[in-house]
Each structure stands twice: as C-alpha cells, then as structure tokens.
Design an enzyme around this catalytic site. Structure first.
Site, PDB file in Angstrom:
ATOM      1  N   GLY A 601      -7.225   1.253   1.884  1.00 45.28           N
ATOM      2  CA  GLY A 601      -6.057   1.498   2.730  1.00 45.28           C
ATOM      3  C   GLY A 601      -5.419   2.822   2.370  1.00 45.28           C
ATOM      4  N   ALA A 602      -4.406   3.137   3.130  1.00 43.81           N
ATOM      5  CA  ALA A 602      -3.689   4.378   2.866  1.00 43.81           C
ATOM      6  C   ALA A 602      -2.232   4.049   2.619  1.00 43.81           C
ATOM      7  CB  ALA A 602      -3.823   5.310   4.059  1.00 43.81           C
ATOM      8  N   GLY A 603      -1.757   4.466   1.499  1.00 47.00           N
ATOM      9  CA  GLY A 603      -0.346   4.243   1.166  1.00 47.00           C
ATOM     10  C   GLY A 603       0.432   5.524   1.370  1.00 47.00           C
ATOM     11  N   GLY A 606      -0.650   7.975  -1.476  1.00 48.37           N
ATOM     12  CA  GLY A 606      -2.064   8.298  -1.686  1.00 48.37           C
ATOM     13  C   GLY A 606      -2.923   7.112  -1.293  1.00 48.37           C
ATOM     14  N   GLU A 607      -4.221   7.241  -1.560  1.00 49.14           N
ATOM     15  CA  GLU A 607      -5.132   6.163  -1.181  1.00 49.14           C
ATOM     16  C   GLU A 607      -4.850   4.888  -1.952  1.00 49.14           C
ATOM     17  OE1 GLU A 607      -7.050   9.766   0.074  1.00 49.14           O
ATOM     18  OE2 GLU A 607      -6.534   9.221  -1.976  1.00 49.14           O
ATOM     19  N   VAL A 608      -5.213   3.780  -1.281  1.00 51.92           N
ATOM     20  CA  VAL A 608      -5.227   2.498  -1.989  1.00 51.92           C
ATOM     21  C   VAL A 608      -6.704   2.124  -2.102  1.00 51.92           C
ATOM     22  CG1 VAL A 608      -4.456   0.110  -1.991  1.00 51.92           C
ATOM     23  CG2 VAL A 608      -3.023   1.862  -0.949  1.00 51.92           C
ATOM     24  N   LYS A 626      -3.495   1.631  -6.450  1.00 49.83           N
ATOM     25  CA  LYS A 626      -2.721   2.571  -5.632  1.00 49.83           C
ATOM     26  C   LYS A 626      -2.646   3.867  -6.405  1.00 49.83           C
ATOM     27  CE  LYS A 626       0.443  -0.312  -3.030  1.00 49.83           C
ATOM     28  NZ  LYS A 626       1.835  -0.490  -2.651  1.00 49.83           N
ATOM     29  N   ASP A 719      12.800  -5.765   3.206  1.00 49.84           N
ATOM     30  CA  ASP A 719      11.759  -5.352   4.158  1.00 49.84           C
ATOM     31  C   ASP A 719      10.690  -6.441   4.267  1.00 49.84           C
ATOM     32  OD1 ASP A 719      10.477  -3.788   5.993  1.00 49.84           O
ATOM     33  OD2 ASP A 719       9.650  -2.365   4.526  1.00 49.84           O
TER      34      ASP A 719
HETATM   35  P1  AMP Z   1       0.941  -0.179   0.742  1.00 51.35           P
HETATM   36  O1  AMP Z   1       1.143   1.227   0.392  1.00 51.35           O
HETATM   37  O2  AMP Z   1       1.317  -1.100  -0.403  1.00 51.35           O
HETATM   38  O3  AMP Z   1       1.554  -0.555   2.035  1.00 51.35           O
HETATM   39  O4  AMP Z   1      -0.640  -0.398   0.884  1.00 51.35           O
HETATM   40  C1  AMP Z   1      -1.372   0.146   1.929  1.00 51.35           C
HETATM   41  C2  AMP Z   1      -2.460  -0.795   2.345  1.00 51.35           C
HETATM   42  O5  AMP Z   1      -3.345  -0.973   1.261  1.00 51.35           O
HETATM   43  C3  AMP Z   1      -1.979  -2.178   2.698  1.00 51.35           C
HETATM   44  O6  AMP Z   1      -1.616  -2.273   4.050  1.00 51.35           O
HETATM   45  C4  AMP Z   1      -3.205  -3.024   2.398  1.00 51.35           C
HETATM   46  O7  AMP Z   1      -4.103  -3.027   3.472  1.00 51.35           O
HETATM   47  C5  AMP Z   1      -3.830  -2.293   1.253  1.00 51.35           C
HETATM   48  N1  AMP Z   1      -3.410  -2.917   0.026  1.00 51.35           N
HETATM   49  C6  AMP Z   1      -2.345  -2.615  -0.717  1.00 51.35           C
HETATM   50  N2  AMP Z   1      -2.300  -3.392  -1.812  1.00 51.35           N
HETATM   51  C7  AMP Z   1      -3.368  -4.191  -1.745  1.00 51.35           C
HETATM   52  C8  AMP Z   1      -3.879  -5.215  -2.564  1.00 51.35           C
HETATM   53  N3  AMP Z   1      -3.252  -5.572  -3.675  1.00 51.35           N
HETATM   54  N4  AMP Z   1      -4.991  -5.825  -2.221  1.00 51.35           N
HETATM   55  C9  AMP Z   1      -5.619  -5.482  -1.084  1.00 51.35           C
HETATM   56  N5  AMP Z   1      -5.178  -4.536  -0.307  1.00 51.35           N
HETATM   57  C10 AMP Z   1      -4.082  -3.887  -0.590  1.00 51.35           C
END
Ligand code: AMP
Length: 870
Positions: A601-603, A606-608, A626, A719
């Site tokens: 995923g993308a936070g 930066g990348e997740v 993250k 949130d």
């Molecule tokens: P966030 O920045 O926390 O919103 O993370 C971005 C995306 O990464 C989320 O929408 C999830 O799809 C993925 N993600 C974040 N944390 C996790 C996790 N612990 N396990 C699986 N996917 C995650």
C-alpha cells in the site's frame, strides 16, 4: 658549722605503671671524701638516713659520693629523682667566699660491677696511688646536670625545724650497657642528700581485645613508640590481622590495632573464650555469642561450629548457618495447560509445602505420546515447545524442586502429570462479566460464553482479588456461566476475571471487572431484590438507562464508564522531546531482523510493505512495514513516529499491534502485525454480499471491543471509519491509524470546516464538526457510520451528497437509512449512535454487550429493517 639534716634514704619506689628499678646502695667501698653518712630524724621525728657534706669554709673542694652499680634491667631510659636540702650561702655567718649552692650529678655505664674487683688489685696491677685511681675513675663519669636548689634553708629554718626539701628529676638515656653508676660531686656547698630514687617506666602486661600484651620496656627516645604484637588468648584467633599496641616512653599503651575473637565453637565471656554449650553453635568469627541451633538441626556436643540437620532435613553449602534445615517441596498444585495452536502454556500454583526454602524451581519432563498406544518417547531437542503443525499428544510431568532436592535422594517425588494435544485452539476470552445480587460478603457473577469457544467448555475459572492487593488472589472454578463468590469483605472493591477451559486448555482471562460488596447505596435503596435485571438487560438497554438517572449511576458504580484497572493513554505531546515518547513506548528493532518482500500500500509518508520479522528466540511472523521516505524533514519524522508512540501504548486483540520501530538506521520504519485482508472498506467492497450476518456482526463486535479499550484508556480516535480498520485472515478487525489532528490532515475524506482544521465530515458527530468536541461519544457516532459501512458492504455514507449537504441534513435530523437486509436491531443501534445529544448515545461497552447478546441469540437478527426506512 655543719648543717645536720635528715638521714638519706635511697630506696627504690614504685609509682603507678612504673616498675621498680633495682637500686642497691653500697655503703662500704663507696668512695666518699668528706661526705658523711648520718642517721637523723625528720620533722616528724621519724628516723632517716642522709649523706651530707658542708665544707663551705675551705677552698678547692671536690667531694664525690658514688652509688653502687645499678642494673638497668634492659631499660634504655631511666629517671633519677633527688631529694635534698641546701644551705643558703648568704645565711652563713662570716666570710663565705667559696660557698656554693649547687652540686653536679654524673653517671658511668658498665656491663659489670667494677667495685667488686679489689681496689688494691687494680691499683697494684697498674702501680698507681689511691688518689690517682680515684681521679682516673672520676674522669670516666659523664655529667648529667648541675643541680640547684629551688629553696635553700637558713639558720632560722633549722630553729623552726622546717625542712626545705627540694625535689629534682632528671632522665638519662639512651643507656646501652647492663648497668651504671651515679655520682654526686660537691664543689663546696652545704648539702644533705635525703633520697635518690632511680626508676624506669614500662608498659605493664595487659589483656585487651582478647589479646595479651607483655610487660614492655619503652624505647630510649622521648616520644618513641614501641610496637608490640599481642598474643590471642586461648581459643581465640586474630580477626583479619594480628592485634598490635604501641608502648610509649611514658609507659602507656597507645594506638590499639586489630583484635582477637573467640574461634568458632567458643564465645567471649569475661575477657576469655568459653566453649559453646550443647544445643548451641558459633560458626563465624564475626558473630559474638553462641546461638541456639536453628529449627530442625542439633548440636549434640559442646563447642559446635555448625549444627547438623535432623533426619529428613538438609542444608546446602550456600545456606547461611543460621538458616533452618529444609526439605524438598511437595508437588506443584492446580497445574493446567493452555494450548495455542502449537504452543502449550503450562500454569501451576506453588506447592503447598515449599520445604522451608525460597529457591523452589520446577522441572518439566516432556514426553510425546506415540500414536496407536505405542507408549511415550522423550520430546528430545526438537521440541522447543514449538511442535509441528499437527495434532500431537504430549504428556508433561511437572515437578517442584528446591535447593535441597538433590540431597534428598530418599524423598518421594511428587509429580503432576498433564496430557495435552497441540494445535487445538483455546476458547476466546470471556468478554463480559456482570454483577448480580451483592451482599456484604458475597457477589453474584454471571458471564457470557466466549464468542469462539472452539470446543466444549469444560469449566470456567474465576480469579479475584481485593483491588490493589493483586499479589494474592483466589481462583475458583464453575461449570456454569454464573456463580456466587463468597467470603468477601464488606464495602470492599474486588477485581474479577473469568476464563473458559476446553480440552485445548484455558483461554485468556477476560479483562478486569471491578465490583464492590455491600453496603451499596443504590442496591439497598432502589434495586434491592431485582439486581439480576440490572445485569445485561439494563446494561445493554442503554436507552432505558438514559431515562433513569439512578440506573446511569449504577453504570458508573459498576465501573464500566472508565475501568480503573486499565492503563491510561499518555499523549506523546506531553513529552518535551518526542523521541523520548518513542523510546518509552516502542521497541527498537534491528533492521537485520526484517525482510521486505512486497509493497502492499501507499501511506502518507512512504510505502507500506510486508515481509517476515525474525526476532531472535521468537517465532517468525509476517509484519507490515511502514516506511518514511527519504528527504523527510525533522517534523515529518516526528509525525511519522508519533503514530508508533500511540500504538505502542495499546495492547488489545482489536487494536493493531505495534511490533516495534527502526529508528537507528534508514529508512525509519514502523513495524506492525500484518493484516492479510487489508483495510475493511476495500475488503467489504471486494466481497460484496459474501458474509453471513453473524460474520458481519462479529466484525462489528471486534471493532466495538477495540473502541471500548481505547475509550477506557482515555483515547479518542477522531477518525474511526472502515478505511481505518484492518482485517486479518481470520476476519478479525482491528482499529488502526492513530495520531492526532495529523491523521485528519492525511485523511482524504477529511475536509476543512468553517472553524478551520480538517474533519472527515461524513463520519463525524455534529458537535465535533461544529466546535471540535471530540470525545468517546463522538467516536460512538463514527462507530454508527462504520456499522452502516459494514452492513452495506463498503457503501459510501451519504453517497454522493456534498459535505455541506451532509452537515445540513444531519443538522435537520436526517439520518442514514438502514442498509439493505440489515437486521432491525443493528439499525436501532446505529440510530442510537447518531443521537444528537451525545450523552444519549450508547457507550462502547454497552455496544459490545448488545452485540454479544445478538450473536448469542441469532434469531434476534432475523427481523430486517422495514424498507420504508430507506
Ligand atoms: P496507512 O498509511 O496506515 O493508511 O496504510 C496504507 C495502506 O497500507 C492501508 O490502506 C493498507 O492497505 C495497508 N496497510 C497498512 N497497514 C497494514 C497492515 N498492518 N497490514 C496490512 N496492510 C496494511
């Protein structure tokens, strides 16, 4: 005229601490010229002996009075005390031209008594006259001093019989020979020598600190100290170093160093060492007296240095001598196993009998039960208590041992045996414990079966203790989901926890529930006899509670508004240095333990990514990683780690778990548990219509449970939305995305309000939008929206309405309609979460309670919302 004075008495005298010097006066053979020996009486008419001379009228006097040879006895310094009278020359009638008022004192050291040799022989041998011989001898004398009188007497004194006696003391040393002579030289005075006392000082025999110091002669120099090593008295030993004392020239013992102490088996009584009696012992030099033998030990003879143990009792070398003899412990008690997939947790209570020792340890013998009744085999090194992924039967033998178990070969061992099958899931925790009728010494409890019993529940275990006294607790067991706990103190608060046991072992304990015994204001006054109504019915019936202030109080008294046992969330903002909060609430992970395998995923920062985390000594787990992209500012780094400092404070199955952070290397990372199914909103959209109502309610229940935990911790999420809930492979939902206003800034759903600040309008309670009143009650509003999202499989709340229209509609009491096929009970709950008056909204624990009830009673979910609601 010759002055007659008292007779001279040269004797040796004894002074305190001053030993006697041998002074013999040889009258015969003494060389006397013009000195006379006269017997007289003193003022008191006592007879005295004096030596007198008084040739004041003649010229060139040189009259010598010699003593006999005086043995020094080893003394290097001697003292000479003279007592004499002397005539005042001025008081003599007529011309006294040659009259003197002093005389001289001499000494002469030899190793033998020369006077014992024949005077004549000596003279004959060298052919000299008596005069020459005398002159030669006198020339060998060394002058000690000229002695003058402090007071001289006159004719008058004689008439009055006043004896103006002078006393003069001189010291002499260092003396190197065995003896010496003294001589008094008169050059024309009128003297009567009344006494000559010759003495030396010495330090007398002394017993100090159990050491004997011999009679000691001081050194020759004034202020010189002679060091003397003491001898320890019988049955004593020097402690650390031999005792020493210092003998001064004044004959005093000074500066004691060290001491002796009675040897083991003896004790000091009256400056000597006496043997310990039967039944007593003394083992250490440091202890003073003999002590009675400690329990279970004996000393059958006198002088014991240790006591020996009675039969069946033992001691190890490291046990102190005053410790009782001890026994091996009895077996462990209440042993239970708790299986979690392929891990087995064994739990037991300390043995009833510890054998009198604190060093109780436990041995666990692990044996595998071979299939088809082929017996048992040792688990071997492969079982690090992490068996393979299959059902395996194990048999554990549990034994308590202590420091003396090795010695007690004959002692019958008490094993406890446990048979365990791995890879069975233990029941999930009991989520709610309720209080029923409460008495002064009893509380009735009831609880719901765990959500996932994972088998037949064999029994429940109820653990309780008085609040803040958790060092001692009681455990009772029950086959039912209710029981009355008795024997409690009145008006006391108790903490209760319940857990269920199946053949797979015990599940985790429920969280802590706090109840108080009577007298209880509300029960006695208003709800006496009907308390059971108050259990789930009222607690879940929050809408009823809000109408009845008494019942609201009950909720409070039940301790469910805020659980005192739960830790409080600490805002990292309260730390001056944000790194300090990171340090305090998170664990640093070495980047070498992490492998990054995929981007998931993308936070905002930066990348997740995801990949395995292999911490030493721990099972490998999948984690989400993250990362903080390169080129970040210090502020961004702080904001990024902020989430970790919050997450690190939480520990709940429905809150995303922080594994740790990487801050010591780059990139900076936040490591959390991996949630296979990603965020809930996308997950639901992907699986539209795929889940049973019970599954959906199960997800909602998990979210509510996580939110209850957060509100108990005093944390307001702000949130809460399906996009911020993560789902794992078991459909367990966990609340994520923590932070403060920062989170809202990052949320694409958050919009700026007229008052400034970004708010996710569709999920936010009106008071929070209007005046930023964010509370757990506003989180409950958001939870209602999440319920709606879940029940509509990820539909966007208020569809394509603009934020402004949403605010206006909600303001005008418009509410989202019940989603398609939504059970009425759930829609009622959503609507309650959207009560305008925030105090009318249910609390999270009430939501959990209601959802539990619905899950237990699925028929209550049958009735679906009337389509006219839409
Ligand atoms: P966030 O920045 O926390 O919103 O993370 C971005 C995306 O990464 C989320 O929408 C999830 O799809 C993925 N993600 C974040 N944390 C996790 C996790 N612990 N396990 C699986 N996917 C995650």
């Amino acid at each position: 005229m010759l002055l007659t004075s008292q007779c001279m008495d040269i004797t040796s005298l004894i002074m305190p601490q001053i030993a006697k010097a041998q002074v013999r006066l040889l009258v015969h053979g003494l060389l006397i010229k013009y000195w006379e020996e006269i017997g007289e009486v003193d003022e008191d008419y006592a007879p005295i002996h004096t030596y007198q001379v008084c040739r004041v009228m003649e010229q060139n006097q040189n009259n010598w009075l010699h003593t006999n040879w005086i043995l020094t006895e080893g003394a290097q310094r001697v003292f000479i005390e003279l007592k004499f009278t002397l005539r005042d020359c001025n008081s003599l009638p007529g011309g006294v031209g040659t009259c003197k008022e002093t005389f001289n004192m001499y000494y002469y050291e030899t190793n033998g008594d020369e006077d014992e040799m024949e005077d004549g022989e000596m003279r004959d041998g060298v052919g000299i006259t008596e005069e020459e011989d005398r002159a030669m001898k006198e020339s060998r004398y060394i002058k000690i001093d000229t002695i003058a009188a402090d007071e001289s007497f006159t004719e008058l004194d004689l008439g009055d019989r006043v004896m103006k006696l002078n006393t003069e003391v001189r010291d002499l040393g260092p003396l190197n020979r065995k003896g010496f002579y003294l001589a008094f030289q008169d050059l024309g005075a009128c003297i009567a020598l009344v006494s000559v006392r010759v003495f030396y000082k010495r330090c007398p025999f002394l017993v100090k600190s159990l050491a004997e110091f011999p009679d000691t002669i001081p050194g020759s120099e004034a202020s010189q100290l002679v060091e003397v090593v003491g001898r320890c008295v019988n049955n004593s030993l020097p402690l650390y170093e031999p005792p020493r004392m210092h003998c001064s020239t004044e004959g005093e013992w000074l500066v004691p160093i060290g001491k002796c102490v009675c040897q083991p088996g003896f004790e000091e009584i009256n400056r000597s060492c006496q043997v310990c009696k039967v039944g007593f012992y003394r083992s250490l030099l440091e202890s003073l007296a003999c002590s009675k033998c400690p329990p279970h030990s004996v000393a059958r003879q006198t002088g014991a240095t240790v006591c020996s143990c009675e039969d069946g009792y033992y001691k190890i070398d490291s046990d102190p001598p005053n410790m009782a003899c001890t026994r091996p412990p009895s077996g462990p008690r209440n042993a239970i196993s708790n299986v979690n997939e392929t891990s087995v947790f064994l739990e037991w209570s300390i043995p009833m009998e510890t054998g009198g020792r604190k060093d109780v340890r436990y041995n666990i013998l692990c044996r595998r039960v071979l299939p088809d009744g082929r017996g048992l085999e040792e688990c071997g090194p492969n079982v690090r208590f992490l068996p393979r992924r299959s059902h395996t039967n194990y048999s554990f033998l549990l034994e308590a041992v202590n420091g003396v178990s090795e010695l007690a070969k004959d002692h019958a061992k008490q094993y406890v045996s446990l048979n365990v099958t791995t890879n069975q899931a233990a029941p999930s925790p009991v989520s709610v414990v309720r209080k029923g009728h409460t008495g002064k010494s009893s509380i009735a409890l009831s609880w719901a079966e765990p959500d996932r019993p994972n088998g037949i529940i064999l029994e429940y275990e109820i653990k309780y203790f008085e609040k803040e006294q958790d060092s001692s607790y009681t455990i009772i067991k029950s086959k039912d989901t209710e029981m009355v706990v008795e024997g409690l103190k009145p008006s006391s608060v108790y903490i209760f926890q319940v857990r269920a046991r199946t053949s797979a072992g015990y599940g985790a304990f429920s969280r802590r529930f706090e109840f108080q015994t009577s007298p209880y204001l509300y029960f006695s006054a208003t709800t006496r006899g009907s308390v059971s109504v108050f259990t789930c019915v009222l607690r879940c019936g929050y809408s009823k509670a809000k109408q009845d202030p008494e019942e609201e109080k009950m909720h409070f008294h039940n301790g469910h508004i805020k659980f005192p046992g739960v830790r409080t969330y600490i805002d990292p903002l309260t730390y001056e240095d944000p790194n300090q909060a990171v340090h305090e609430f998170t664990q640093e992970i070495d980047v070498s333990f992490i492998s990054i395998e995929r981007i998931i995923g993308a936070g905002e920062f930066g990348e997740v990514c995801s990949g395995p985390l292999r911490l030493p000594g721990k099972r490998e787990i999948q984690v989400a990683i993250k990362t903080l992209k390169a080129g970040y500012t210090e502020q961004q780094r702080r904001d990024f780690l902020w989430e970790a400092s919050i997450m690190g404070q939480f520990n709940h199955p429905n809150i995303i778990r922080l594994e740790g952070v990487v801050t010591k290397s780059k990139p900076v990372m936040i490591i959390t548990e991996y949630m296979e199914n990603g965020s809930l909103d996308t997950f639901l959209k992907k699986n539209d219509g795929q889940f049973t109502v019970i599954q959906l309610v199960g997800m909602l229940r998990g979210i509510a449970s996580g939110m209850r935990y957060l509100s108990d911790m005093g944390y307001v999420h702000r949130d809460l939305a399906a996009r911020n809930i993560l789902v794992n492979s078991n459909l367990v939902c966990k609340v994520s995305d923590f932070g403060l206003s920062r989170v809202l800034e990052d949320d694409p759903e958050a919009a700026y309000t007229t008052r400034g600040g970004k708010i996710p309008i569709r999920w936010t309670a009106p008071e929070a939008i209007a005046y930023r009143k964010f509370t757990s009650a506003s989180d409950v509003w958001s939870y209602g929206i999440v319920m709606w999202e879940v029940m509509s499989y990820g539909e966007r709340p208020y569809w394509e309405m603009s934020n402004q229209d949403v605010i206006k509609a909600v303001e005008e009491s418009y509410r989202l309609p019940g989603p398609m096929d939504c059970p009425e009970a759930l829609y009622h709950l959503m609507m309650d979460c959207w009560q305008r008056e925030r105090s009318n909204r249910p609390k999270f624990d009430e939501i959990v309670c209601l959802l539990d009830k619905l899950i237990r009673n699925p028929s209550s979910l049958k009735k679906l919302v009337n389509s006219s609601h839409r």
